[in-house]
Design a protein around this motif. Structure first.
Motif, PDB file in Angstrom:
ATOM      1  N   ALA A 182       0.825  -1.206   0.000  1.00 54.97           N
ATOM      2  CA  ALA A 182       0.000   0.000   0.000  1.00 54.97           C
ATOM      3  C   ALA A 182       0.859   1.257   0.000  1.00 54.97           C
ATOM      4  O   ALA A 182       0.516   2.255  -0.632  1.00 54.97           O
ATOM      5  CB  ALA A 182      -0.937  -0.003   1.204  1.00 54.97           C
ATOM      6  N   THR A 183       1.981   1.202   0.710  1.00 57.63           N
ATOM      7  CA  THR A 183       2.828   2.390   0.848  1.00 57.63           C
ATOM      8  C   THR A 183       4.280   2.050   0.531  1.00 57.63           C
ATOM      9  O   THR A 183       4.701   0.888   0.599  1.00 57.63           O
ATOM     10  CB  THR A 183       2.755   2.969   2.274  1.00 57.63           C
ATOM     11  N   THR A 184       5.030   3.063   0.213  1.00 56.34           N
ATOM     12  CA  THR A 184       6.447   2.914  -0.110  1.00 56.34           C
ATOM     13  C   THR A 184       7.211   2.385   1.100  1.00 56.34           C
ATOM     14  O   THR A 184       6.986   2.808   2.239  1.00 56.34           O
ATOM     15  CB  THR A 184       7.021   4.269  -0.557  1.00 56.34           C
ATOM     16  N   TYR A 185       8.135   1.463   0.841  1.00 56.36           N
ATOM     17  CA  TYR A 185       8.866   0.781   1.904  1.00 56.36           C
ATOM     18  C   TYR A 185      10.327   1.223   1.896  1.00 56.36           C
ATOM     19  O   TYR A 185      11.011   1.127   0.888  1.00 56.36           O
ATOM     20  CB  TYR A 185       8.755  -0.733   1.696  1.00 56.36           C
ATOM     21  N   GLU A 186      10.796   1.734   3.024  1.00 57.05           N
ATOM     22  CA  GLU A 186      12.190   2.111   3.231  1.00 57.05           C
ATOM     23  C   GLU A 186      12.636   1.597   4.595  1.00 57.05           C
ATOM     24  O   GLU A 186      11.854   1.584   5.545  1.00 57.05           O
ATOM     25  CB  GLU A 186      12.379   3.624   3.173  1.00 57.05           C
ATOM     26  N   ASP A 187      13.902   1.197   4.692  1.00 53.32           N
ATOM     27  CA  ASP A 187      14.442   0.766   5.981  1.00 53.32           C
ATOM     28  C   ASP A 187      15.959   0.914   5.932  1.00 53.32           C
ATOM     29  O   ASP A 187      16.674   0.046   5.423  1.00 53.32           O
ATOM     30  CB  ASP A 187      14.053  -0.682   6.284  1.00 53.32           C
ATOM     31  N   ALA A 188      16.453   2.020   6.449  1.00 50.50           N
ATOM     32  CA  ALA A 188      17.888   2.314   6.403  1.00 50.50           C
ATOM     33  C   ALA A 188      18.709   1.386   7.293  1.00 50.50           C
ATOM     34  O   ALA A 188      19.932   1.320   7.164  1.00 50.50           O
ATOM     35  CB  ALA A 188      18.129   3.763   6.820  1.00 50.50           C
ATOM     36  N   SER A 189      18.045   0.660   8.189  1.00 48.01           N
ATOM     37  CA  SER A 189      18.777  -0.243   9.085  1.00 48.01           C
ATOM     38  C   SER A 189      19.242  -1.507   8.373  1.00 48.01           C
ATOM     39  O   SER A 189      20.107  -2.234   8.879  1.00 48.01           O
ATOM     40  CB  SER A 189      17.907  -0.624  10.285  1.00 48.01           C
ATOM     41  N   ILE A 190      18.684  -1.794   7.204  1.00 49.67           N
ATOM     42  CA  ILE A 190      19.100  -2.968   6.428  1.00 49.67           C
ATOM     43  C   ILE A 190      20.307  -2.557   5.587  1.00 49.67           C
ATOM     44  O   ILE A 190      20.173  -1.837   4.599  1.00 49.67           O
ATOM     45  CB  ILE A 190      17.961  -3.478   5.524  1.00 49.67           C
ATOM     46  N   THR A 191      21.485  -3.005   5.978  1.00 50.18           N
ATOM     47  CA  THR A 191      22.720  -2.579   5.317  1.00 50.18           C
ATOM     48  C   THR A 191      23.426  -3.707   4.557  1.00 50.18           C
ATOM     49  O   THR A 191      24.245  -3.434   3.689  1.00 50.18           O
ATOM     50  CB  THR A 191      23.692  -1.986   6.344  1.00 50.18           C
ATOM     51  N   ASP A 192      23.137  -4.939   4.892  1.00 48.21           N
ATOM     52  CA  ASP A 192      23.762  -6.057   4.197  1.00 48.21           C
ATOM     53  C   ASP A 192      23.292  -6.087   2.737  1.00 48.21           C
ATOM     54  O   ASP A 192      22.082  -6.092   2.472  1.00 48.21           O
ATOM     55  CB  ASP A 192      23.409  -7.371   4.880  1.00 48.21           C
ATOM     56  N   PRO A 193      24.220  -6.096   1.759  1.00 50.51           N
ATOM     57  CA  PRO A 193      23.829  -6.045   0.344  1.00 50.51           C
ATOM     58  C   PRO A 193      22.861  -7.146  -0.072  1.00 50.51           C
ATOM     59  O   PRO A 193      21.917  -6.895  -0.831  1.00 50.51           O
ATOM     60  CB  PRO A 193      25.172  -6.164  -0.390  1.00 50.51           C
ATOM     61  N   LYS A 194      23.071  -8.368   0.416  1.00 46.59           N
ATOM     62  CA  LYS A 194      22.187  -9.470   0.044  1.00 46.59           C
ATOM     63  C   LYS A 194      20.779  -9.264   0.617  1.00 46.59           C
ATOM     64  O   LYS A 194      19.782  -9.579  -0.044  1.00 46.59           O
ATOM     65  CB  LYS A 194      22.769 -10.793   0.522  1.00 46.59           C
TER      66      LYS A 194
END
Length: 254
Positions: A182-194
């Motif tokens: 429904a809404t745009t998803y962002e999460d800066a805490s996810i840093t691992d490339p995979k």
């Protein structure tokens, strides 16, 4: 082939792929002659298109002649069928220009066609989208496809595109979109490339837009018209050209 393309996309920087891919695929295209699929960009026919994608390569996606993908073919048809782009000699800013369009638009528009990117060797102007180095109301048309998911401040970049667009101009700003969100998803805490690949489709994506993408564009000041071009083209013709059946074109105006 699809696993080779997937490995190349995930491990070789885009700027190097852009320099050599078209030459290699042109050679390979002689093995794909046929009439099952048609590319509206280069007007070539093949037995099939090539697979394309990083994590899960999509079958029948990449034209081996001009390197158009599903979204490029849809955009080209939109410009043909819904605008006067090919008749009006507009002044165009093409951000992160796609190989399949560059020569065609350059031949059509000459000096009215300006390409720009922060790193692409195909672009004329080196440019940060957060601070476009052109005056207000400079362009009749702006293309910015599959870029806004990469940038730090997407709203600022949308506002910059709107700023340089003429009052009667239009912009096409397509981005990867998940219609199940429904809404745009962002999460800066996810840093691992995979992990970022899993969550955002690519490790260099900072967000994945949901069904609110049109609303996000409107928040920057655009008037947005969602266009369902597949409904006008028809399913059978769309499948023959391998168009993205669920993609919405967001026509942006001041």
């Amino acid at each position: 082939m699809k696993y080779l393309i997937s490995w190349i996309l995930r491990n070789i920087p885009r700027k190097y792929i852009q320099l050599v891919a078209h030459q290699l695929l042109k050679l390979y295209s002689i093995f794909l002659k046929g009439n099952k699929v048609h590319c509206p960009v280069c007007q070539e026919n093949f037995s099939k298109f090539l697979p394309y994608g990083r994590l899960h390569p999509r079958e029948n996606a990449l034209c081996p002649s001009c390197l158009s993908l599903e979204r490029h073919r849809l955009m080209f048809l939109f410009l043909q069928k819904e605008t006067n782009f090919f008749q009006s000699q507009p002044k165009v800013l093409h951000i992160a220009p796609e190989y399949c369009f560059i020569d065609r638009f350059e031949k059509l528009l000459g000096e009215n066609y300006i390409t720009a990117d922060i790193e692409s060797p195909l672009a004329k102007v080196k440019m940060d989208l957060h601070d476009i180095p052109f005056e207000d109301n400079s362009f009749d048309v702006v293309f910015c496809n599959h870029v806004l998911e990469h940038v730090r401040d997407d709203v600022r970049c949308m506002q910059e595109i709107r700023r340089v667009l003429k009052p009667d101009g239009f912009a096409l700003c397509q981005s990867p979109q998940r219609l199940d969100l429904a809404t745009t998803y962002e999460d800066a805490s996810i840093t691992d490339p995979k992990e970022r690949e899993i969550h955002f489709l690519q490790d260099d994506h900072l967000r994945i837009y949901g069904r609110d993408y049109g609303t996000q564009l409107e928040k920057s000041g655009f008037q947005v018209s969602p266009i369902h071009l597949i409904e006008k083209i028809g399913i059978e013709e769309s499948k023959k050209m391998a168009l993205p059946l669920g993609e919405i074109i967001y026509l942006c105006r001041k």
